[in-house]
Scaffold this motif. Structure first.
Motif, PDB file in Angstrom:
ATOM      1  N   TYR A 121       0.833  -1.197   0.000  1.00  0.00           N
ATOM      2  CA  TYR A 121       0.000   0.000   0.000  1.00  0.00           C
ATOM      3  C   TYR A 121       0.874   1.256   0.000  1.00  0.00           C
ATOM      4  N   MET A 122       1.904   1.257   0.875  1.00  0.00           N
ATOM      5  CA  MET A 122       2.761   2.455   0.994  1.00  0.00           C
ATOM      6  C   MET A 122       3.599   2.701  -0.242  1.00  0.00           C
ATOM      7  N   GLN A 123       4.118   1.629  -0.844  1.00  0.00           N
ATOM      8  CA  GLN A 123       4.918   1.814  -2.056  1.00  0.00           C
ATOM      9  C   GLN A 123       4.081   2.486  -3.140  1.00  0.00           C
ATOM     10  N   ARG A 124       2.864   2.013  -3.294  1.00  0.00           N
ATOM     11  CA  ARG A 124       1.977   2.619  -4.317  1.00  0.00           C
ATOM     12  C   ARG A 124       1.630   4.053  -3.949  1.00  0.00           C
ATOM     13  N   LEU A 125       1.369   4.273  -2.671  1.00  0.00           N
ATOM     14  CA  LEU A 125       1.007   5.612  -2.196  1.00  0.00           C
ATOM     15  C   LEU A 125       2.141   6.605  -2.454  1.00  0.00           C
ATOM     16  N   LEU A 126       3.363   6.225  -2.101  1.00  0.00           N
ATOM     17  CA  LEU A 126       4.495   7.147  -2.219  1.00  0.00           C
ATOM     18  C   LEU A 126       4.903   7.324  -3.672  1.00  0.00           C
ATOM     19  N   GLU A 127       4.823   6.270  -4.466  1.00  0.00           N
ATOM     20  CA  GLU A 127       5.177   6.409  -5.875  1.00  0.00           C
ATOM     21  C   GLU A 127       4.244   7.400  -6.575  1.00  0.00           C
ATOM     22  N   ALA A 128       3.024   7.521  -6.104  1.00  0.00           N
ATOM     23  CA  ALA A 128       2.076   8.472  -6.695  1.00  0.00           C
ATOM     24  C   ALA A 128       2.509   9.925  -6.480  1.00  0.00           C
ATOM     25  N   HIS A 129       3.388  10.155  -5.501  1.00  0.00           N
ATOM     26  CA  HIS A 129       3.896  11.512  -5.230  1.00  0.00           C
ATOM     27  C   HIS A 129       5.084  11.878  -6.115  1.00  0.00           C
ATOM     28  N   GLU A 130       5.456  11.001  -7.041  1.00  0.00           N
ATOM     29  CA  GLU A 130       6.556  11.213  -7.990  1.00  0.00           C
ATOM     30  C   GLU A 130       7.892  11.545  -7.324  1.00  0.00           C
ATOM     31  N   PRO A 131       8.336  10.707  -6.414  1.00  0.00           N
ATOM     32  CA  PRO A 131       9.679  10.888  -5.839  1.00  0.00           C
ATOM     33  C   PRO A 131      10.742  10.496  -6.855  1.00  0.00           C
ATOM     34  N   ALA A 132      12.013  10.877  -6.587  1.00  0.00           N
ATOM     35  CA  ALA A 132      13.102  10.462  -7.482  1.00  0.00           C
ATOM     36  C   ALA A 132      13.315   8.952  -7.359  1.00  0.00           C
ATOM     37  N   SER A 133      13.174   8.441  -6.131  1.00  0.00           N
ATOM     38  CA  SER A 133      13.326   7.001  -5.912  1.00  0.00           C
ATOM     39  C   SER A 133      12.573   6.605  -4.648  1.00  0.00           C
ATOM     40  N   VAL A 134      12.171   5.344  -4.605  1.00  0.00           N
ATOM     41  CA  VAL A 134      11.563   4.794  -3.383  1.00  0.00           C
ATOM     42  C   VAL A 134      12.244   3.467  -3.082  1.00  0.00           C
ATOM     43  N   ARG A 135      12.826   3.366  -1.893  1.00  0.00           N
ATOM     44  CA  ARG A 135      13.343   2.085  -1.416  1.00  0.00           C
ATOM     45  C   ARG A 135      12.721   1.803  -0.060  1.00  0.00           C
ATOM     46  N   THR A 136      12.824   0.552   0.358  1.00  0.00           N
ATOM     47  CA  THR A 136      12.167   0.149   1.599  1.00  0.00           C
ATOM     48  C   THR A 136      13.173  -0.464   2.572  1.00  0.00           C
ATOM     49  N   VAL A 137      12.930  -0.200   3.849  1.00  0.00           N
ATOM     50  CA  VAL A 137      13.748  -0.753   4.931  1.00  0.00           C
ATOM     51  C   VAL A 137      12.783  -1.399   5.912  1.00  0.00           C
ATOM     52  N   THR A 138      13.090  -2.618   6.323  1.00  0.00           N
ATOM     53  CA  THR A 138      12.276  -3.212   7.380  1.00  0.00           C
ATOM     54  C   THR A 138      13.168  -3.917   8.389  1.00  0.00           C
ATOM     55  N   LEU A 139      12.788  -3.768   9.637  1.00  0.00           N
ATOM     56  CA  LEU A 139      13.531  -4.456  10.696  1.00  0.00           C
ATOM     57  C   LEU A 139      13.328  -5.964  10.558  1.00  0.00           C
ATOM     58  N   LEU A 140      12.069  -6.376  10.399  1.00  0.00           N
ATOM     59  CA  LEU A 140      11.741  -7.801  10.337  1.00  0.00           C
ATOM     60  C   LEU A 140      10.963  -8.115   9.069  1.00  0.00           C
ATOM     61  N   HIS A 141      11.211  -9.291   8.510  1.00  0.00           N
ATOM     62  CA  HIS A 141      10.412  -9.766   7.382  1.00  0.00           C
ATOM     63  C   HIS A 141      10.058 -11.224   7.636  1.00  0.00           C
ATOM     64  N   LYS A 142       8.767 -11.527   7.430  1.00  0.00           N
ATOM     65  CA  LYS A 142       8.316 -12.923   7.523  1.00  0.00           C
ATOM     66  C   LYS A 142       8.057 -13.415   6.111  1.00  0.00           C
ATOM     67  N   PRO A 143       9.072 -13.972   5.441  1.00  0.00           N
ATOM     68  CA  PRO A 143       8.878 -14.382   4.036  1.00  0.00           C
ATOM     69  C   PRO A 143       7.743 -15.383   3.866  1.00  0.00           C
ATOM     70  N   ASP A 144       7.558 -16.265   4.849  1.00  0.00           N
ATOM     71  CA  ASP A 144       6.522 -17.304   4.699  1.00  0.00           C
ATOM     72  C   ASP A 144       5.104 -16.746   4.805  1.00  0.00           C
ATOM     73  N   ALA A 145       4.965 -15.518   5.312  1.00  0.00           N
ATOM     74  CA  ALA A 145       3.632 -14.928   5.484  1.00  0.00           C
ATOM     75  C   ALA A 145       3.308 -13.924   4.381  1.00  0.00           C
ATOM     76  N   THR A 146       4.324 -13.524   3.615  1.00  0.00           N
ATOM     77  CA  THR A 146       4.138 -12.411   2.676  1.00  0.00           C
ATOM     78  C   THR A 146       3.420 -12.879   1.414  1.00  0.00           C
ATOM     79  N   ARG A 147       2.236 -12.311   1.214  1.00  0.00           N
ATOM     80  CA  ARG A 147       1.400 -12.707   0.086  1.00  0.00           C
ATOM     81  C   ARG A 147       1.270 -11.588  -0.945  1.00  0.00           C
ATOM     82  N   ASN A 148       1.648 -10.361  -0.559  1.00  0.00           N
ATOM     83  CA  ASN A 148       1.507  -9.229  -1.463  1.00  0.00           C
ATOM     84  C   ASN A 148       2.839  -8.932  -2.137  1.00  0.00           C
ATOM     85  N   ASP A 149       2.763  -8.315  -3.322  1.00  0.00           N
ATOM     86  CA  ASP A 149       3.946  -7.990  -4.094  1.00  0.00           C
ATOM     87  C   ASP A 149       4.659  -6.798  -3.435  1.00  0.00           C
TER      88      ASP A 149
END
Ligand code: PRP
Length: 195
Positions: A121-149
């Motif tokens: 949701y946030m990636q799409r939201l921020l990309e709509a603001h036309e930034p030069a770049s968007v990257r993501t940082v996360t403390l924790l990731h649960k790969p087995d639970a991630t269902r969204n792109d």
């Protein structure tokens, strides 16, 4: 090697027992490493870190102090879990960003990517603001639970699909003030041997 269960520190939260999973030194060492990596990757630029409230506030505060180039901060607030351990499947935007991120290098900073719904949701939201770049940082990731792109650029720790609290992460708003990360004890017994 896993410690015997009897010697692993535990905490109680809302009547449930949680076991120590990541201690303070391990978290802090990895956060400093990410800070150095981001400082090198963004040398000569001035990224804006967008923290996702509430969970990311503690990670963001430590991460920002580990970054030694010019950088800015802003926050947005989402909620998809309420008081539950399982995502409602609906993202609510409770606070919007104030900064103008058009043409800026944006780093979205999350405490955890679980189903990936919030980050997607946030990636799409921020990309709509036309930034030069968007990257993501996360403390924790649960790969087995991630269902969204989702595109995850900096991940401090990949973890099993277990409910975790501490270091900003809550259970019904409690436990955010713990310096360590703990996992729900009964679920911890399901971790495959060798993990
Ligand atoms: C948590 C967490 C992430 C999101 C991750 O937020 O902080 O934003 O859930 O889950 P997902 O990948 O399944 O979307 P929560 O809604 O619990 O609010 P909080 O940050 O205030 O704890």
């Amino acid at each position: 090697m896993a410690s015997p269960a009897s010697t692993t520190p535990t905490v109680m939260c809302r009547g449930e027992r949680f076991r120590l999973f990541l201690d303070e030194a391990t978290i802090q060492a990895r956060v400093r490493e990410l800070g150095r990596q981001i400082s090198a990757d963004y040398a000569g630029r001035r990224p804006i870190l967008i923290g996702v409230l509430n969970g990311a506030f503690m990670f963001l505060a430590d991460l920002m102090r580990a970054i030694d180039i010019d950088c800015e901060v802003d926050f947005l607030k989402l909620s998809s879990y309420g008081a539950q351990k399982v995502s409602s499947g609906q993202v609510q935007e409770l606070k919007r960003i104030d900064a103008d991120v058009r043409g800026r290098d944006v780093l979205i900073v999350e405490d955890i990517v679980d189903t990936g719904l919030s980050m997607h949701y946030m990636q799409r939201l921020l990309e709509a603001h036309e930034p030069a770049s968007v990257r993501t940082v996360t403390l924790l990731h649960k790969p087995d639970a991630t269902r969204n792109d989702v595109q995850l650029d900096y991940v401090a720790f990949e973890i099993p699909n277990l409910f975790v609290i501490g270091y900003g992460l809550d259970y019904g708003q409690l436990a955010r003030n713990l310096r360590e990360i703990y996992i729900l004890d009964e679920e911890a017994t399901d971790v495959p041997a060798g993990d």
